[in-house]
Write an enzyme that holds these catalytic residues in place. Sequence first.
Site, PDB file in Angstrom:
ATOM      1  N   GLY A 147       0.845  -1.184   0.000  1.00 44.65           N
ATOM      2  CA  GLY A 147       0.000   0.000   0.000  1.00 44.65           C
ATOM      3  C   GLY A 147       0.878   1.230   0.000  1.00 44.65           C
TER       4      GLY A 147
ATOM      5  N   LEU B 207       0.849   3.524  -2.369  1.00 44.04           N
ATOM      6  CA  LEU B 207       1.362   3.481  -3.734  1.00 44.04           C
ATOM      7  C   LEU B 207       1.805   4.854  -4.238  1.00 44.04           C
ATOM      8  CD1 LEU B 207      -1.234   1.075  -5.392  1.00 44.04           C
ATOM      9  CD2 LEU B 207       0.892   0.514  -4.203  1.00 44.04           C
ATOM     10  N   HIS B 208       2.849   4.826  -5.055  1.00 48.29           N
ATOM     11  CA  HIS B 208       3.361   6.023  -5.717  1.00 48.29           C
ATOM     12  C   HIS B 208       3.684   5.661  -7.166  1.00 48.29           C
ATOM     13  CE1 HIS B 208       7.337   4.252  -5.244  1.00 48.29           C
ATOM     14  NE2 HIS B 208       7.125   4.173  -3.924  1.00 48.29           N
ATOM     15  N   GLU B 209       4.222   6.598  -7.916  1.00 49.42           N
ATOM     16  CA  GLU B 209       4.473   6.381  -9.347  1.00 49.42           C
ATOM     17  C   GLU B 209       5.381   5.180  -9.618  1.00 49.42           C
ATOM     18  OE1 GLU B 209       2.919   7.659 -12.016  1.00 49.42           O
ATOM     19  OE2 GLU B 209       1.645   8.595 -10.494  1.00 49.42           O
ATOM     20  N   GLY B 210       6.336   4.921  -8.732  1.00 42.45           N
ATOM     21  CA  GLY B 210       7.199   3.747  -8.909  1.00 42.45           C
ATOM     22  C   GLY B 210       6.409   2.450  -8.866  1.00 42.45           C
ATOM     23  N   HIS B 211       5.456   2.366  -7.942  1.00 48.84           N
ATOM     24  CA  HIS B 211       4.595   1.188  -7.876  1.00 48.84           C
ATOM     25  C   HIS B 211       3.756   1.061  -9.150  1.00 48.84           C
ATOM     26  CE1 HIS B 211       5.002   1.977  -3.424  1.00 48.84           C
ATOM     27  NE2 HIS B 211       5.368   0.709  -3.502  1.00 48.84           N
TER      28      HIS B 211
ATOM     29  N   GLN C 191       5.466  -8.078   9.590  1.00 54.04           N
ATOM     30  CA  GLN C 191       6.774  -7.858   8.984  1.00 54.04           C
ATOM     31  C   GLN C 191       7.458  -6.596   9.515  1.00 54.04           C
ATOM     32  OE1 GLN C 191       5.072  -7.532   4.947  1.00 54.04           O
ATOM     33  NE2 GLN C 191       6.577  -5.923   4.657  1.00 54.04           N
TER      34      GLN C 191
END
Length: 125
Positions: free
Chosen positions: A34, A36-40, A67
């Site tokens: 979760g 999320l950004h442009e890389g994702h 985790q």
Amino acid sequence: DDTKSALLVASELTEARKAMDRTHTRVVYVPFLGGLHEGHLALVDEARRLAGPHGQVWTSLFLNRLQFQQQTDYDTYPMVFKEDVNALASKGVELIFAPSMSDMYPTREGEFPPRVDFLGGFETQ
């Protein structure tokens, strides 16, 4: 894009795969925590390319508290579920698997899920 993304829980995932049209032979799966950004979203674009014209892109959104070594890291993670779903839908993702903690770690009452101890070994809390 007018593609609708299906938001599913664990019990629906197998049925979704069984129900796929035979022309959709390839599924490319991209898991996310979760935030999320442009890389994702670039990963989603690459998944779409790999899926090809008859494939589908499936993703997941699951922020796994187990985790994170420190609870504060989990508490401050930039999870914005609704925005993430909208971003994935805008990329034409066909399926978003959004399991709960109990979907991923089913336990009997009174038991806690196993946890990896980063100092070594497994433990049950």
